[in-house]
Design an enzyme around this catalytic site. Structure first.
Site, PDB file in Angstrom:
ATOM      1  CB  THR A   1       1.818  12.411  89.253  1.00  0.00           C
ATOM      2  OG1 THR A   1       2.221  11.420  90.199  1.00  0.00           O
ATOM      3  CG2 THR A   1       0.826  11.789  88.289  1.00  0.00           C
TER       4      THR A   1
ATOM      5  N   GLY B   1       5.209  18.618  88.723  1.00  0.00           N
ATOM      6  CA  GLY B   1       4.589  19.590  87.837  1.00  0.00           C
ATOM      7  C   GLY B   1       3.481  20.348  88.546  1.00  0.00           C
TER       8      GLY B   1
ATOM      9  CG  ASP C   1      -2.864  21.025  86.862  1.00  0.00           C
ATOM     10  OD1 ASP C   1      -2.576  20.440  85.806  1.00  0.00           O
ATOM     11  OD2 ASP C   1      -3.091  20.424  87.923  1.00  0.00           O
TER      12      ASP C   1
ATOM     13  CD  GLU D   1       0.464  15.435  92.034  1.00  0.00           C
ATOM     14  OE1 GLU D   1       0.934  15.163  90.928  1.00  0.00           O
ATOM     15  OE2 GLU D   1      -0.494  16.210  92.196  1.00  0.00           O
TER      16      GLU D   1
HETATM   17  C1  5RP Z   1      -1.102  15.620  88.705  1.00  0.00           C
HETATM   18  C2  5RP Z   1      -0.594  17.009  88.692  1.00  0.00           C
HETATM   19  C3  5RP Z   1       0.322  17.389  87.598  1.00  0.00           C
HETATM   20  O1  5RP Z   1       1.547  17.740  88.148  1.00  0.00           O
HETATM   21  C4  5RP Z   1      -0.281  18.531  86.836  1.00  0.00           C
HETATM   22  O2  5RP Z   1      -1.541  18.113  86.358  1.00  0.00           O
HETATM   23  C5  5RP Z   1       0.610  18.976  85.678  1.00  0.00           C
HETATM   24  O3  5RP Z   1       0.668  17.966  84.734  1.00  0.00           O
HETATM   25  P1  5RP Z   1       1.502  18.122  83.393  1.00  0.00           P
HETATM   26  O4  5RP Z   1       2.932  18.137  83.768  1.00  0.00           O
HETATM   27  O5  5RP Z   1       1.119  16.897  82.586  1.00  0.00           O
HETATM   28  O6  5RP Z   1       1.056  19.392  82.725  1.00  0.00           O
HETATM   29  O7  5RP Z   1      -0.889  17.806  89.543  1.00  0.00           O
HETATM   30  O8  5RP Z   1      -2.060  15.433  89.705  1.00  0.00           O
END
Ligand code: 5RP
Length: 233
Positions: free
Chosen positions: A28, A84, A86, A105
């Site tokens: 996500t 993905g 953070d 996730e």
């Molecule tokens: C969602 C997540 C995402 O993988 C994370 O926030 C990274 O997001 P992005 O690819 O938009 O930077 O953990 O719960």
């Protein structure tokens, strides 16, 4: 090249790992969204995969692209999850949950033989914690849980503000599982394993965004090219 182009590059590299007949976990967020878009193009050309999503948003995207979808009840073991993050550290420890999907996730990643993280290289950190750590909690007893979470953070040697995540309209954000998120603004997490253990035993905490021992590899795209960490297979 902007951050979105880099995310797409990482997603395209991860797509090379997908073999016909694989059972895939779909992450996500904006980077995972690129991966799902690219996978959709492959599927439209006749490629065979079966996927499980990590959020309602990803599920809707995948269905709209005609990607064959399953559930962990029907398909409890996955070959590969691409998601993905953070923050990623050199030991492949992650902070996830910026998109509020951390619970599904983590369940999907744990059901996968391999988890590949895709991101722009700005997500690579030496020490986790600059990104606020998402902690998913049940609404019942929120204040009591918040205090217990603060005590768990302190016991692991950390400190920082805990904020209830809200939507842009000011209302409390509710996750796909019907829970709330407390974001822990810790600055640095010196002992991620200790913090994870301490949070795991707080009643009311459903899950937290520390992913430890789950990612098997990371594909990080930067101005100088792709940086690969761990096993990329
Ligand atoms: C969602 C997540 C995402 O993988 C994370 O926030 C990274 O997001 P992005 O690819 O938009 O930077 O953990 O719960």
């Amino acid at each position: 090249m902007n951050a979105d182009d880099l995310k797409k590059q990482a997603a395209a590299r991860a797509l090379e790992l997908v073999q016909p007949g694989m059972r895939l976990g779909l992450g996500t967020g904006s980077t995972a969204k690129h991966f799902v878009d690219l996978l959709g193009v492959k599927v439209a050309a006749g490629f065979d995969v079966l996927c499980v999503s990590t959020s309602e948003a990803t599920q809707a995207q995948a269905v709209s692209l005609g990607i064959p979808m399953s559930t962990l009840d029907e398909t409890p073991e996955l070959d590969l999850t691409v998601d993905g993050a953070d923050e990623v550290d050199p030991q492949l420890r992650l902070i996830k949950g910026g998109g509020a999907a951390l619970l599904r996730e983590k369940i999907v990643a744990a059901a996968s033989a391999r988890m590949i993280v895709i991101a722009d290289d700005g997500k690579l950190v030496q020490t986790l914690g600059r990104f606020p750590l998402p902690i998913e909690v049940v609404p019942f007893g929120l204040e009591a849980t918040r205090r217990a979470v603060a005590a768990a953070v302190a016991a692991s040697g950390g400190s920082g503000e805990l904020t209830l995540r809200r939507k842009p309209d000011g209302t409390t954000l509710v996750t796909d599982g019907g829970h709330y998120i407390l974001d822990a603004h810790l600055g640095t997490i010196e002992h991620p394993e200790l913090l994870a253990q301490a949070l795991n035993i707080v009643p009311g905490v459903v899950e937290h965004g520390l992913f430890i021992g789950l990612a098997t590899g990371a594909i990080l795209a930067g101005a100088g090219g792709l940086r690969l960490i761990g096993r990329i297979e």
